[in-house]
Motif scaffolding. Structure first.
Motif, mmCIF file in Angstrom:
data_model
loop_
_atom_site.group_PDB
_atom_site.id
_atom_site.type_symbol
_atom_site.label_atom_id
_atom_site.label_comp_id
_atom_site.label_asym_id
_atom_site.label_seq_id
_atom_site.Cartn_x
_atom_site.Cartn_y
_atom_site.Cartn_z
ATOM 1 N N ASP A 9 0.832 -1.205 0.000
ATOM 2 C CA ASP A 9 0.000 0.000 0.000
ATOM 3 C C ASP A 9 0.862 1.248 0.000
ATOM 4 O OD1 ASP A 9 -2.317 -1.491 -0.032
ATOM 5 O OD2 ASP A 9 -2.715 -1.251 2.119
ATOM 6 N N CYS A 10 1.912 1.234 0.798
ATOM 7 C CA CYS A 10 2.826 2.370 0.874
ATOM 8 C C CYS A 10 3.439 2.643 -0.499
ATOM 9 C CB CYS A 10 3.915 2.079 1.908
ATOM 10 S SG CYS A 10 5.097 3.406 2.137
ATOM 11 N N ARG A 11 3.919 1.599 -1.157
ATOM 12 C CA ARG A 11 4.541 1.727 -2.470
ATOM 13 C C ARG A 11 3.525 2.215 -3.512
ATOM 14 N NH1 ARG A 11 9.423 0.146 -3.895
ATOM 15 N NH2 ARG A 11 9.720 -0.981 -1.949
ATOM 16 N N SER A 12 2.306 1.683 -3.456
ATOM 17 C CA SER A 12 1.262 2.056 -4.409
ATOM 18 C C SER A 12 0.913 3.541 -4.319
ATOM 19 C CB SER A 12 0.021 1.202 -4.167
ATOM 20 O OG SER A 12 -1.046 1.613 -4.970
ATOM 21 N N ILE A 13 0.695 4.031 -3.106
ATOM 22 C CA ILE A 13 0.342 5.443 -2.920
ATOM 23 C C ILE A 13 1.501 6.337 -3.345
ATOM 24 C CG2 ILE A 13 -0.152 7.227 -1.201
ATOM 25 C CD1 ILE A 13 -2.580 5.520 -1.902
ATOM 26 N N SER A 14 2.714 5.990 -2.951
ATOM 27 C CA SER A 14 3.860 6.828 -3.333
ATOM 28 C C SER A 14 4.035 6.834 -4.851
ATOM 29 C CB SER A 14 5.139 6.381 -2.628
ATOM 30 O OG SER A 14 5.541 5.093 -3.020
ATOM 31 N N GLY B 261 2.068 11.423 -10.682
ATOM 32 C CA GLY B 261 1.017 12.364 -11.061
ATOM 33 C C GLY B 261 -0.386 11.796 -11.060
ATOM 34 N N GLY B 262 -0.595 10.683 -10.388
ATOM 35 C CA GLY B 262 -1.911 10.061 -10.352
ATOM 36 C C GLY B 262 -2.989 10.914 -9.712
ATOM 37 N N TYR B 263 -2.590 11.932 -8.967
ATOM 38 C CA TYR B 263 -3.549 12.832 -8.317
ATOM 39 C C TYR B 263 -3.477 14.234 -8.926
ATOM 40 C CZ TYR B 263 -3.831 9.123 -4.868
ATOM 41 O OH TYR B 263 -4.011 7.910 -4.256
ATOM 42 N N GLY B 264 -2.999 14.313 -10.157
ATOM 43 C CA GLY B 264 -2.822 15.605 -10.821
ATOM 44 C C GLY B 264 -4.105 16.389 -11.033
ATOM 45 N N ASN B 265 -5.249 15.726 -11.032
ATOM 46 C CA ASN B 265 -6.529 16.410 -11.249
ATOM 47 C C ASN B 265 -7.227 16.786 -9.941
ATOM 48 O OD1 ASN B 265 -7.214 13.850 -10.447
ATOM 49 N ND2 ASN B 265 -8.721 13.503 -12.062
#
Length: 58
Positions: free
Chosen positions: A39-44, A50-54
Motif C-alpha cells: 500500500d505504501c509503495r502504491s500510494i507513493s 502524477g496520479g492525483y494531478g486532477n
C-alpha cells in the motif's frame, strides 16, 4: 534525480519520502503510515507519477 525512500517505522507501519538531490524532503506520506509495504509503495507511486494531478483545492 529525486529518490524515493520506503521504510518500516519503529511502530511497525510503512512510510515513504521523496528526497531531492540536496537531501531536502520534497514529499512524504504525512505521518499516518501504512499497514503494509504494498500500500505504501502504491500510494507513493501515484503521487510521484502524477496520479492525483486532477485534484482540486477547497
Amino acid at each position: 534525480m529525486p529518490k524515493r525512500n520506503i521504510y518500516k517505522r519503529t511502530d511497525g507501519k510503512w512510510a515513504w519520502q521523496l528526497i531531492a538531490d540536496n537531501g531536502y524532503i520534497i514529499a512524504t506520506d504525512g505521518g499516518q503510515g501504512y499497514n503494509n509495504e504494498a500500500d505504501c509503495r502504491s500510494i507513493s507511486d501515484r503521487v510521484i507519477n502524477g496520479g492525483y494531478g486532477n485534484a482540486t483545492s477547497n
